[in-house]
Design a protein around this motif. Structure first.
Motif, mmCIF file in Angstrom:
data_model
loop_
_atom_site.group_PDB
_atom_site.id
_atom_site.type_symbol
_atom_site.label_atom_id
_atom_site.label_comp_id
_atom_site.label_asym_id
_atom_site.label_seq_id
_atom_site.Cartn_x
_atom_site.Cartn_y
_atom_site.Cartn_z
ATOM 1 N N PHE A 146 41.713 32.484 34.212
ATOM 2 C CA PHE A 146 40.631 31.554 34.539
ATOM 3 C C PHE A 146 40.022 31.832 35.911
ATOM 4 C CE2 PHE A 146 42.665 28.832 31.217
ATOM 5 C CZ PHE A 146 41.591 28.839 30.355
ATOM 6 N N ALA A 147 40.849 32.243 36.852
ATOM 7 C CA ALA A 147 40.333 32.596 38.181
ATOM 8 C C ALA A 147 39.432 33.828 38.079
ATOM 9 C CB ALA A 147 41.470 32.834 39.155
ATOM 10 N N ALA A 206 36.169 32.772 36.416
ATOM 11 C CA ALA A 206 35.339 32.017 37.361
ATOM 12 C C ALA A 206 34.697 32.953 38.379
ATOM 13 C CB ALA A 206 36.171 30.942 38.058
ATOM 14 N N TRP A 208 30.752 33.465 38.886
ATOM 15 C CA TRP A 208 30.203 33.232 40.227
ATOM 16 C C TRP A 208 29.426 34.452 40.711
ATOM 17 C CZ3 TRP A 208 29.981 29.031 43.320
ATOM 18 C CH2 TRP A 208 29.631 29.240 44.645
#
Length: 187
Positions: free
Chosen positions: A12-13, A16, A20
């Motif tokens: 998930f990081a 993201a 971004w």
């Protein structure tokens, strides 16, 4: 169980970070497109400001070319009041053709061609046209990069979500710049 949490957190990081980064790239390219269009507008305004001098110079040496001057003057007015990008592109294309025709007509008058003021105006017009061509090439390269990024994953998801639409190229076809007795074609 902890290993699974770490793997999911890492996934998930990473997702993201990817979103971004893609969002920031789209915003940066969108801003570059706006800046490139603003650069074109500056060059167009310089060209518009120079044209009354050209009209007066040609008018002073020619008596029966008033129709050609009026056509270019009307095209200039249409270009200055165009509100949409498509209308501006059409008007500027027409204006560019009118300028080239006016310079071609002026070439038939030896006194006008020999005038220092006319030569300086012609050099300034050629310089502005070259700057416009460079600005259009930069804008089109930026638009191409923006559109490609917008179509790629995950940019396509982000662009759709924040309503960034495909941008149009600023294409007026083949340009001719008349400087002295040489005709230079630019793409």
């Amino acid at each position: 169980m902890t290993m699974l949490c770490w793997v999911l957190t890492g996934f998930f990081a990473s997702a993201a970070a990817l979103l971004w980064t893609s969002y920031n790239r789209l915003m940066r390219l969108d801003l570059r497109c706006e800046q490139a269009m603003a650069d074109i507008d500056v060059q167009l305004k310089q060209r518009h400001a120079l044209l009354p001098n050209l009209f007066e110079t040609v008018r002073a040496f020619t008596s029966h070319e008033r129709d050609a001057i009026e056509v270019v003057a009307k095209a200039r007015t249409a270009a200055m009041v165009a509100t949409t990008p498509q209308a501006q592109l059409l008007a500027e294309t027409s204006l560019g053709e009118g300028i080239r025709q006016l310079i071609t007509i002026a070439e038939n008058y030896p006194e006008l061609k020999a005038s220092q003021h006319f030569r300086e105006l012609r050099i300034e017009i050629a310089d502005i046209e070259n700057k416009l061509a460079a600005a259009r090439r930069y804008l089109n390269a930026t638009v191409s990069e923006f559109n490609a990024t917008r179509r790629q994953f995950p940019g396509n998801l982000i662009a759709r979500h924040i309503r960034l639409y495909q941008r149009q190229f600023y294409d007026i076809g083949v340009e001719r710049v008349l400087l002295d007795d040489a005709v230079v074609f630019k793409m």
